[in-house]
Design a protein around this motif. Structure first.
Motif, PDB file in Angstrom:
ATOM      1  N   LEU A  26       0.833  -1.201   0.000  1.00 24.85           N
ATOM      2  CA  LEU A  26       0.000   0.000   0.000  1.00 24.85           C
ATOM      3  C   LEU A  26       0.866   1.248   0.000  1.00 24.85           C
ATOM      4  O   LEU A  26       0.571   2.224  -0.691  1.00 24.85           O
ATOM      5  N   VAL A  27       1.950   1.207   0.783  1.00 23.63           N
ATOM      6  CA  VAL A  27       2.840   2.365   0.888  1.00 23.63           C
ATOM      7  C   VAL A  27       3.548   2.590  -0.440  1.00 23.63           C
ATOM      8  O   VAL A  27       3.670   3.726  -0.914  1.00 23.63           O
ATOM      9  N   LEU A  28       3.983   1.498  -1.070  1.00 23.81           N
ATOM     10  CA  LEU A  28       4.630   1.609  -2.377  1.00 23.81           C
ATOM     11  C   LEU A  28       3.660   2.205  -3.399  1.00 23.81           C
ATOM     12  O   LEU A  28       4.005   3.126  -4.140  1.00 23.81           O
ATOM     13  N   PHE A  72       0.950   4.046  -2.927  1.00 22.74           N
ATOM     14  CA  PHE A  72       0.650   5.444  -2.616  1.00 22.74           C
ATOM     15  C   PHE A  72       1.839   6.343  -2.953  1.00 22.74           C
ATOM     16  O   PHE A  72       1.675   7.418  -3.544  1.00 22.74           O
ATOM     17  N   SER A  73       3.057   5.895  -2.608  1.00 19.34           N
ATOM     18  CA  SER A  73       4.246   6.704  -2.873  1.00 19.34           C
ATOM     19  C   SER A  73       4.486   6.869  -4.365  1.00 19.34           C
ATOM     20  O   SER A  73       4.899   7.936  -4.821  1.00 19.34           O
ATOM     21  N   LEU A  74       4.226   5.804  -5.130  1.00 22.22           N
ATOM     22  CA  LEU A  74       4.376   5.914  -6.584  1.00 22.22           C
ATOM     23  C   LEU A  74       3.368   6.904  -7.142  1.00 22.22           C
ATOM     24  O   LEU A  74       3.675   7.693  -8.030  1.00 22.22           O
ATOM     25  N   LEU A  75       2.160   6.864  -6.612  1.00 23.58           N
ATOM     26  CA  LEU A  75       1.130   7.793  -7.082  1.00 23.58           C
ATOM     27  C   LEU A  75       1.532   9.230  -6.768  1.00 23.58           C
ATOM     28  O   LEU A  75       1.554  10.101  -7.630  1.00 23.58           O
ATOM     29  N   LYS A  76       1.896   9.445  -5.503  1.00 19.00           N
ATOM     30  CA  LYS A  76       2.131  10.802  -5.006  1.00 19.00           C
ATOM     31  C   LYS A  76       3.405  11.406  -5.591  1.00 19.00           C
ATOM     32  O   LYS A  76       3.413  12.539  -6.039  1.00 19.00           O
ATOM     33  N   ASN A 116      -3.163 -10.778  -9.513  1.00 15.60           N
ATOM     34  CA  ASN A 116      -3.990 -10.718  -8.304  1.00 15.60           C
ATOM     35  C   ASN A 116      -3.808  -9.440  -7.501  1.00 15.60           C
ATOM     36  O   ASN A 116      -4.506  -9.233  -6.507  1.00 15.60           O
ATOM     37  N   VAL A 139      -3.903  -6.069  -5.612  1.00 16.40           N
ATOM     38  CA  VAL A 139      -4.878  -5.028  -5.279  1.00 16.40           C
ATOM     39  C   VAL A 139      -4.167  -3.801  -4.720  1.00 16.40           C
ATOM     40  O   VAL A 139      -4.385  -2.674  -5.157  1.00 16.40           O
ATOM     41  N   ILE A 169      -4.689  -0.283  -6.629  1.00 12.76           N
ATOM     42  CA  ILE A 169      -5.804   0.527  -6.163  1.00 12.76           C
ATOM     43  C   ILE A 169      -5.442   2.013  -6.181  1.00 12.76           C
ATOM     44  O   ILE A 169      -6.299   2.874  -6.356  1.00 12.76           O
ATOM     45  N   PHE A 170      -4.148   2.328  -6.031  1.00  9.67           N
ATOM     46  CA  PHE A 170      -3.729   3.728  -6.082  1.00  9.67           C
ATOM     47  C   PHE A 170      -3.421   4.184  -7.503  1.00  9.67           C
ATOM     48  O   PHE A 170      -3.571   5.352  -7.817  1.00  9.67           O
ATOM     49  N   PRO A 194      -8.840  -7.087 -10.612  1.00 14.60           N
ATOM     50  CA  PRO A 194      -9.260  -7.092  -9.196  1.00 14.60           C
ATOM     51  C   PRO A 194      -9.903  -5.773  -8.763  1.00 14.60           C
ATOM     52  O   PRO A 194     -10.840  -5.777  -7.961  1.00 14.60           O
ATOM     53  N   LEU A 205     -13.758  -5.164  -7.307  1.00 11.76           N
ATOM     54  CA  LEU A 205     -14.114  -4.393  -6.115  1.00 11.76           C
ATOM     55  C   LEU A 205     -15.163  -3.333  -6.462  1.00 11.76           C
ATOM     56  O   LEU A 205     -16.143  -3.145  -5.737  1.00 11.76           O
ATOM     57  N   VAL A 264       9.289   6.296  -1.538  1.00 10.38           N
ATOM     58  CA  VAL A 264       8.836   5.965  -0.176  1.00 10.38           C
ATOM     59  C   VAL A 264       9.501   6.893   0.842  1.00 10.38           C
ATOM     60  O   VAL A 264       8.842   7.415   1.752  1.00 10.38           O
ATOM     61  N   THR A 303       7.836  10.197   0.696  1.00 11.49           N
ATOM     62  CA  THR A 303       6.547  10.167   1.399  1.00 11.49           C
ATOM     63  C   THR A 303       6.756  10.375   2.897  1.00 11.49           C
ATOM     64  O   THR A 303       6.046  11.162   3.535  1.00 11.49           O
ATOM     65  N   MET A 331      -5.763   4.466   5.482  1.00  2.28           N
ATOM     66  CA  MET A 331      -4.799   5.138   4.613  1.00  2.28           C
ATOM     67  C   MET A 331      -5.399   5.359   3.221  1.00  2.28           C
ATOM     68  O   MET A 331      -5.282   6.440   2.647  1.00  2.28           O
ATOM     69  N   MET A 384      -7.445   8.679  -1.044  1.00  3.74           N
ATOM     70  CA  MET A 384      -8.237   8.700  -2.270  1.00  3.74           C
ATOM     71  C   MET A 384      -9.669   9.188  -2.092  1.00  3.74           C
ATOM     72  O   MET A 384     -10.356   9.437  -3.066  1.00  3.74           O
ATOM     73  N   TRP A 415      -3.396  14.058   1.834  1.00  6.04           N
ATOM     74  CA  TRP A 415      -2.197  13.268   1.568  1.00  6.04           C
ATOM     75  C   TRP A 415      -1.190  13.312   2.699  1.00  6.04           C
ATOM     76  O   TRP A 415      -0.386  12.401   2.853  1.00  6.04           O
TER      77      TRP A 415
END
Lengths: 262, 274
Positions: free
Chosen positions: A112-114, A116-120, A201, A203, A207-208, A218, A222, B25, B28, B231, B236, B241
């Motif tokens: 999830l952190v990866l 989100f960080s890639l997105l941001k 598979n 998610v 998801i980000f 997937p 959802l 990362v 972030t 989170m 989202m 953020w």
């Protein structure tokens, strides 16, 4: 002679396997139901919910996208991961010890952190296209599997064979394809399959990174579930399970399934 | 020369991990210390909020319970699998690998069918007269834990089968022939030898549960929010953020701390290491 097992232990284990496989059988049953709601045991048998998958364009699109992303990211991970695994084994003394730790990081850092960080910090910052971001995210996600599995099969490779080929005049690239690659063939197949399944598979990263117009299967499942709770999702799940069975059959043919337990 | 060859072969993958994982990362995490409100403001905000503390505590609780149950189920199952005859062992391993390779969405969805208001379990319980009215099972902490246990038991079994297989049968028989009761053999021979494997399994399950998204989202929903779902919601849905980055930083720190702590412990507790 093997150790005797207490009947209670055997009964317990049998129950655990019912617990592991039962829910998946229920999904298959629900997918075959003729009703418009999810139910088990199925009432009336029908394949209409399988047809419904392909009637919904979002499913058609995302199945295609997921397959493309899985192939592309696996290919990229193999392309950069095989040389890295080779270097880590062949030049172990010359390279710093932290390098092998670096390739485990994508497993250590929460997905999830990866994502989100890639997105941001990458996708938004550099205005990268969604498709590209997904390929980058998934390549990183599967890279540790490639490096680890190839490293494991290189550990038993005798590098003196390679040196013999080179000293007999074989050019490096030819040596790679005719000597090294055939020797780690099973590792490459295993890495390919693990990567492919992991990507299909995923998610937590997708998801980000998915966005308007481009999504993966997937994530589409959802999204569909938020609006409908009908057997369509069950039939997509069955398709995914069929893919898993196909993959396991390939592993069984090429490596033997006990390979996966190692 | 060799050093150069090594680096040039490893460099594409190294650069990919550094540029697309380490830097983003780290960025972030760094941004959470650079807010206008002061360096620690996001963390004071996080731990000052009763709701967020509840979410963190719930996540730890769910992950711990899941880990303990998975250890218990996984260990017994792996022991039986490791002592099964060859053909049966292959079948059981296949049966454990199959759910593992099936995606998390599919596996969580299966439990939605089972635990729903009109689901199978309620149908069975009402049908047999055990309960009068269907119970609310979905969107409870119990539902999240059951589905997480389901998610991680195969991983635990496969991790432990290898470890338990490497314990020679001779050792167990020697213990028995020297007069140890089965229970004593178990607690004094098998268990200590399995400790490193149990620790690896526990780390995998705890960190996996702690950072899970799909399963708590589908089976817990809004009412059972955990760190992962919180989170995602911050990033989202409310587009806060800084808050999402703070949660990300807390997740990274806890994950890495647990991995380091437990690997150190595994080394110390390994009876095979001299």
């Amino acid at each position: 002679m093997t150790t005797k097992l207490h009947p209670a232990l055997i009964a317990f284990t049998a129950l655990v396997f019912v617990f592991l496989i039962g829910p998946l059988i229920i999904v298959v049953g629900a997918a075959l139901s003729d009703t418009t709601y999810l139910t088990f045991p199925p009432q009336g048998l029908s394949l209409r919910w399988f047809e419904n998958i392909f009637a919904i364009s979002a499913f058609r699109r995302t199945i295609l996208t997921s397959l493309q992303i899985a192939f592309l990211s696996t290919f990229i991970a193999l392309l950069i991961g095989i040389p890295a695994a080779y270097a880590l084994n062949r030049y172990r003394i010359q390279l710093p010890g932290w390098l092998s730790t670096l390739f485990v990081l994508p497993i250590l850092v929460p997905e999830l952190v990866l994502g989100f960080s890639l997105l941001k910090n990458v996708a938004v910052q550099f205005n990268a296209p969604i498709y590209l971001s997904l390929v980058v995210g998934h390549s990183l996600l599967v890279l540790p599997y490639v490096v680890r599995v190839i490293s494991a099969s290189l550990a038993s490779f005798d590098f003196s064979i390679e040196e013999a080929a080179i000293s007999l005049g074989s050019p490096p690239l030819k040596t790679f394809f005719t000597i090294l690659l055939p020797n780690v063939r099973s590792g490459v197949i295993a890495a390919f399959i693990l990567s492919f399944i992991t990507s299909i598979n995923d998610v937590s990263i997708s998801i980000f990174l998915t966005g308007p117009g481009i999504s993966t299967l997937p994530i589409q499942i959802l999204a569909h579930m938020e609006q409908f709770f009908d057997p369509t999702v069950a039939s997509v799940s069955v398709l995914l399970m069929a893919l898993t069975v196909a993959v396991m059959a390939i592993v069984e043919r090429t490596l033997g399934l006990t390979f996966l337990a190692k | 020369m060799k050093r150069f060859a090594g680096w040039s072969l490893a460099s594409p993958a190294t650069l990919a991990v550094v540029i697309f994982l380490v830097l983003p990362v780290v960025a972030t995490i760094i941004t959470t210390f650079l807010t206008p409100a002061g360096p620690l403001a996001p963390y004071i905000g996080f731990f000052g909020s009763g709701f967020r503390r509840t979410v963190l505590w719930r996540t730890i609780q769910v992950s711990l319970i899941t880990t303990v149950i998975a250890l218990f189920i996984g260990f017994i199952t792996a022991y039986v699998v490791s002592r099964s005859p060859g053909w049966l062992k292959s079948i059981l391993i296949i049966a454990a690998v199959f759910p593992l390779l099936t995606g998390v969405v599919v596996r969580s969805f299966a439990w939605m069918i089972i635990l729903g208001k009109n689901g199978i379990l309620n149908g069975m319980l009402v049908g047999t007269g055990i309960i009068g009215e269907p119970m609310t099972m979905l969107y409870t902490q119990g539902a999240v834990i059951v589905a997480m246990v389901y998610l991680f038991v195969p991983l635990m079994v496969l991790t432990l089968v290898g470890v338990l297989e490497s314990i020679p049968d001779d050792l167990i028989q020697a213990s028995a022939s020297l007069g140890a009761k089965p229970m004593a053999t178990f607690t004094q021979v098998i268990l200590p030898l399995a400790v490193p494997g149990l620790i690896v399994g526990a780390v995998l399950v705890f960190t996996g549960s702690f950072t899970a998204y799909a399963t708590p989202q589908l089976l817990g929903g809004e009412s059972q929010m955990v760190m992962g779902t919180l989170m995602y919601q911050q990033a989202m849905v409310t587009f806060d953020w800084v808050s999402a980055s703070t949660i990300a930083a807390i997740m990274v720190v806890i994950t890495i701390a647990i991995v380091l702590l437990m690997t150190r412990m595994a080394k110390r507790l390994n009876p095979m290491a001299v």
